[in-house]
Design a protein around this motif. Structure first.
Motif, short mmCIF file in Angstrom:
data_model
loop_
_atom_site.label_atom_id
_atom_site.label_comp_id
_atom_site.label_asym_id
_atom_site.label_seq_id
_atom_site.Cartn_x
_atom_site.Cartn_y
_atom_site.Cartn_z
N ASP A 294 0.82 -1.21 0.00
CA ASP A 294 0.00 0.00 0.00
C ASP A 294 0.85 1.26 0.00
OD1 ASP A 294 -2.38 -1.50 0.10
OD2 ASP A 294 -2.23 -1.69 2.28
N GLN A 295 2.02 1.20 0.65
CA GLN A 295 2.87 2.38 0.78
C GLN A 295 3.49 2.79 -0.56
OE1 GLN A 295 2.97 -0.33 2.80
NE2 GLN A 295 1.92 0.66 4.51
N LEU A 296 3.57 1.86 -1.52
CA LEU A 296 4.23 2.19 -2.77
C LEU A 296 3.45 3.25 -3.56
CD1 LEU A 296 6.13 -0.58 -4.62
CD2 LEU A 296 5.62 1.58 -5.70
N ASN A 297 2.12 3.20 -3.49
CA ASN A 297 1.32 4.24 -4.14
C ASN A 297 1.60 5.61 -3.53
OD1 ASN A 297 -0.17 3.06 -6.26
ND2 ASN A 297 -1.56 2.09 -4.81
N GLN A 298 1.89 5.64 -2.23
CA GLN A 298 2.17 6.91 -1.57
C GLN A 298 3.47 7.53 -2.06
OE1 GLN A 298 1.69 6.80 2.77
NE2 GLN A 298 0.52 4.91 2.57
N ILE A 299 4.42 6.70 -2.45
CA ILE A 299 5.70 7.20 -2.92
C ILE A 299 5.52 8.08 -4.16
CG2 ILE A 299 7.91 6.51 -3.95
CD1 ILE A 299 7.77 6.26 -0.93
N VAL A 300 4.54 7.75 -4.99
CA VAL A 300 4.30 8.50 -6.22
C VAL A 300 3.84 9.92 -5.91
CG1 VAL A 300 3.01 8.56 -8.39
CG2 VAL A 300 3.74 6.37 -7.43
N THR A 301 3.05 10.07 -4.84
CA THR A 301 2.43 11.36 -4.54
C THR A 301 3.05 12.11 -3.37
OG1 THR A 301 0.78 10.23 -3.14
CG2 THR A 301 0.22 10.57 -5.46
N THR A 302 3.85 11.44 -2.56
CA THR A 302 4.43 12.08 -1.37
C THR A 302 5.39 13.20 -1.79
OG1 THR A 302 4.27 10.09 -0.02
CG2 THR A 302 5.89 11.73 0.64
N GLN A 303 5.25 14.35 -1.12
CA GLN A 303 6.14 15.48 -1.37
C GLN A 303 7.37 15.38 -0.48
OE1 GLN A 303 5.50 17.76 -3.82
NE2 GLN A 303 3.76 16.41 -4.28
#
Length: 418
Positions: A294-303
């Motif tokens: 689940d955390q991998l999707n966050q890597i795309v959008t995390t600032q």
């Protein structure tokens, strides 16, 4: 046992040998194994989801206490139920013991890996599923009186069904189950290729039916727009960067393996200490917790800037190796994809690009190929997981990461074929 063997001599299976098509009774058996593998994988996934939601309610400093206690629980499970083994043992059994995997370690592997993964260890469910369902395939083959390559093929088909269920890629999952068994050859046990495909497809169907996960990409990356020859040049450069991360990963692994080997006492002492360290890392950087699905999707959008992503790469590498070296159970494929994507975000500050998803996917491929020595199946897996349609340049990155990786592999059993 005689009744079971006689069941497979009934008219349905006899007719399958006399029909005018390519269908044989072995095809039916591999499909049946895949159906069971998909069923088990779906149940494992549902239990894992429930435990993750239940355990994941604790936040803040409580994470340190939770993961320390979880480490103790993992160690006690292994101490009382027995050593569940690891992927190196699976490879050894496939290559040197005719493919026979023992089912006796399954209770320990299932219980310890469920607790490891749900409490936040940096290892995923692919390794437990490969080992458990592969051993069930081995048991099934022995039940039918199979020996030699037939037994090995049934075991590999079980491994492939377990891997495919999680990753949703019958082609990539089947190839990965074969490619990870050796260091030099893409497919050494070619007799198991079609059985692995059959088992993978049927397992994937059952897993989808029970989980409603859908057949779209797992990770929502912006679509990669193919360019020209420069894409291949960039892919090779990204592959070199991924190989460098692979060297760092291997160095950290050697250090953590050596450190935990020096810890005295029974296994639960190491797993508890590992839980304490993992809890401290997760408290400082929450994105290092869990295996990255689940955390991998966050890597795309995390600032964040290069310092944030660079430190996240190093902390995640430390978390993965602490998980494995301290005796926690799980696989490293998705965690390595997470490391690759985070490395891509780190490089964006130095090498801006319009094709950000291409950069991320190439780094994911090269880092994983560098560590697991599986460049071909890694490329195919990522094509399904990220939805990239033109994956040939990604293969260049994957191969670059593989050929520039450390000769001494992370999975020690692979070294025997070098």
């Amino acid at each position: 046992m005689d009744r079971i063997r006689s069941f497979f001599r009934n008219p349905i299976f006899v007719l399958s040998r006399k029909n005018p098509f390519m269908l044989s009774r072995w095809s039916i058996l591999y499909v049946l194994l895949g159906l069971f593998g998909g069923l088990f994988a779906a149940l494992f996934w549902k239990v894992l989801e429930y435990l993750t939601v239940f355990i994941g309610k604790l936040e803040g400093p409580w994470i340190i206490a939770l993961m320390t206690v979880s480490g103790l629980g993992i160690g006690l499970i292994i101490y009382f139920l027995g050593e569940p083994g690891e992927i190196s043992l699976v490879i050894d059994n496939i290559r040197f013991k005719g493919g026979k995997l023992d089912t006796k370690s399954n209770p320990s592997m299932a219980a310890s890996s469920l607790l490891s993964i749900s409490s936040g260890g940096s290892a995923g469910p692919e390794a437990p599923l490969i080992q458990i369902i592969g051993s069930i395939g081995s048991w099934f083959a022995e039940l039918l009186g199979l020996e030699g390559e037939e037994l090995r093929s049934m075991t590999i088909a079980g491994m492939a069904s377990g891997f495919t269920s999680l990753f949703g890629s019958p082609l990539g999952g089947a190839l990965f189950a074969l490619e990870i068994l050796q260091h030099r050859h893409v497919v050494e046990y070619y007799e198991a290729l079609l059985p692995a495909f059959l088992s993978s497809c049927s397992a994937y169907f059952v897993f989808l039916w029970m989980t409603d996960m859908g057949i779209g990409p797992t990770w929502q990356f912006p679509q990669y727009v193919p360019g020209g020859i420069e894409d291949f040049e960039n892919a090779i450069a990204f592959g070199i960067a991924g190989a460098a991360v692979g060297w760092i990963f291997y160095g950290v692994f050697r250090a953590t393996k050596f450190s935990f080997a020096k810890v005295p006492g029974p296994i639960f002492v190491k797993t508890t200490l590992g839980g304490l360290l993992l809890g401290c890392i997760a408290f400082y950087q929450p994105l290092t917790r869990y295996f990255g699905h689940d955390q991998l999707n966050q890597i795309v959008t995390t600032q964040g800037n290069w310092i944030f992503f660079g430190s996240l790469v190093l902390l995640k590498i430390l978390a993965i190796n602490t998980t494995i070296s301290s005796g926690w159970r799980g696989g490293i494929i998705i965690p390595l994809f997470f490391v690759g994507a985070t490395t891509g975000r780190f490089l964006m500050d130095f090498f801006p690009t319009e094709n950000e998803s291409f950069l991320l996917i190439c780094l994911m491929a090269s880092v994983n190929a560098s560590v697991t020595k599986t460049p071909v199946s890694t490329t195919i897996l990522l094509a399904d997981l990220t939805g990239v349609s033109s994956f040939t340049p990604v293969l260049f990155a994957s191969l670059s990461g593989y050929f520039l990786s450390p000769k001494a592999p992370f999975i020690r059993s692979q070294a025997d074929s070098n």
